[in-house]
Design an enzyme around this catalytic site. Structure first.
Site, PDB file in Angstrom:
ATOM      1  N   GLY A 191      28.248  35.720  32.051  1.00 32.66           N
ATOM      2  CA  GLY A 191      29.559  36.350  31.977  1.00 32.66           C
ATOM      3  C   GLY A 191      30.378  35.482  32.899  1.00 32.66           C
ATOM      4  O   GLY A 191      30.233  34.280  32.893  1.00 32.66           O
ATOM      5  N   CYS A 192      31.175  36.070  33.782  1.00 30.70           N
ATOM      6  CA  CYS A 192      31.684  35.178  34.818  1.00 30.70           C
ATOM      7  C   CYS A 192      31.243  35.729  36.152  1.00 30.70           C
ATOM      8  O   CYS A 192      31.677  35.347  37.201  1.00 30.70           O
ATOM      9  CB  CYS A 192      33.178  34.934  34.719  1.00 30.70           C
TER      10      CYS A 192
END
Lengths: 282, 282
Positions: B115-116
């Site tokens: 994801g981040c």
């Protein structure tokens, strides 16, 4: 501070950071673009499987070391014997001189954090934070501007493919270290690993991230011993609360000539302001 | 599809989504702005501590249910008896009719995703994905544009405070469900929980996110049974690979009148194009 230790046996695993993809735009036209790579990397600490990270793969050895350090699995750099990444089997083998203390109990306690994904912190990181001693680091507005300018020369993968976050450590004049990753927290861990492996002191350093300053980001930078945090994005209430608690200078919404000081006003010298250059060049 | 079940005992815990903060801008001027809240929520499943999520807190009950469903802790909606969130103790108590199967073994196997942030997936989600059957959902360019227009009416917290990601589910004409969270994956889980609790069919739905389409995002949307994924941001190579494998229509870089089709060209009718409106109004 730990000293640099070339004694550690390490691989220098290489992997492509972008890949070509053919897409169709809204006009029906075909385009060939680059997209960021994302690959699993399973970490084995003394043959014990710890976790699988999804990463761009720009500097996997530093990522693994930084991750294990930030999670508290490795406390002293000297304990590290080898870090070997093999992309063919998507795994990283880390060997330490002695078994980490409380390994099992750490694997028990999990905190899945926000970031903008659901990050993971093993063990009671919040407790560790209570013991973090951070130096007061004066910052000049002119430093911030030159850092922001310099960064535009570095973000290669983002320019080519987007979908990655960047983090950098600056000494105020130059960018000491820079990395991009599909995982914003991976990028922080990678820089933590590099500084640790290279024995670079966090004193006088500024940490930059393109990502939002959530609780986990602030905690991870504090763990690196860096007391100035600069972000292109915003701040969450808990990120700010932690910065206040730990005395971290928190600067966010930094873009062009603009930025906001969320905490640590006294440590920031608005030197460009005196020269009336506060908002030029945006 | 599960049926809606009002039988579940649930709290409707409320908490402020933004908080005021006083900041200093680059000109030395003081400003009062709103920042997004971020709070821990520890999930207890039948009194067993599962995990602590860091969340904005917009819809904690749906988040908890969606998280447990997406992680495979709860397989059938009927098994759910109660979901009670208490912000005073920052915890969610979830009660099911019978103990989840393989709970311990699931807690053993962790994948921390990008994801981040570094997301977490318990259990062999990738294996579960192999069994996901997704319907083919035709999409019209005009639908995409009206969805993008409609979204601009919803993102309240982002407009006020930034630092949050938004996710939405649309039926092509209207936005069926919308949520914002400091955790991008929390937002996906929340919508998964809502659709499940309300027994809304994923058929014919389009899933929108402001976040990047990494492997975990694509997997979570596939788990919802939705086969069209639209993002304002980019795509990673593994996100695209999974979309191809599962037959998901992947649309990204969607902003204004622009978007790119990364996969599923045959399911997308560029109807505005025929009317020569492809790039108007940008």
């Amino acid at each position: 501070m730990e000293q640099p230790f070339e004694s550690v046996i390490r691989s220098y695993a290489q992997a492509p950071l972008t890949e070509q993809a053919t897409v169709i735009d809204e006009l029906g036209g075909e385009r060939t673009i680059q997209i960021a790579c994302e690959r699993p990397l399973t970490i084995y600490l003394n043959k014990r499987e710890i976790v699988t990270l999804m990463t761009l793969g720009a500097d996997p050895e530093a990522l693994v070391v930084g991750y294990l350090k930030n999670q508290g699995f490795i406390e002293r750099a000297e304990d590290l014997t080898a870090v070997q990444v093999d992309w063919d089997v998507e795994s990283a083998a880390v060997v330490t001189r002695k078994e980490p203390a409380h390994l099992e109990s750490m694997l028990e306690k999990r905190t899945v954090t926000s970031g903008c994904g659901q990050g993971t912190m093993f063990g009671d990181l919040m407790e560790k934070i209570a013991n973090v001693e951070l130096p007061v680091t004066p910052v000049k507005q002119s430093m911030i501007y030159s850092l922001l300018r310099a960064l535009s020369q570095h973000n290669e993968t983002y320019k080519n493919a987007g979908a990655v976050h960047a983090c950098a450590v600056s000494d105020g004049d130059y960018i000491v270290s820079f990395v991009e990753d599909v995982g914003r927290h991976n990028a922080v861990d990678t820089l933590a690993g590099r500084l640790w492996l290279q024995g670079i002191s966090p004193n006088g350093k500024i940490f930059y991230t393109t990502g939002r300053l959530t609780s986990e980001m602030v905690i991870k930078v504090a763990q690196m011993g860096i007391s100035v945090l600069l972000s292109r994005s915003g701040v969450t209430q808990m990120g700010l609360a932690l910065a206040r608690e730990m005395g971290i200078t928190l600067l966010a919404r930094a873009k062009g000539r603009h930025f906001l000081i969320f905490h640590g006003r006294d440590t920031v010298d608005l030197d460009c302001l005196q020269e009336g250059k506060g908002v030029q060049g945006e």
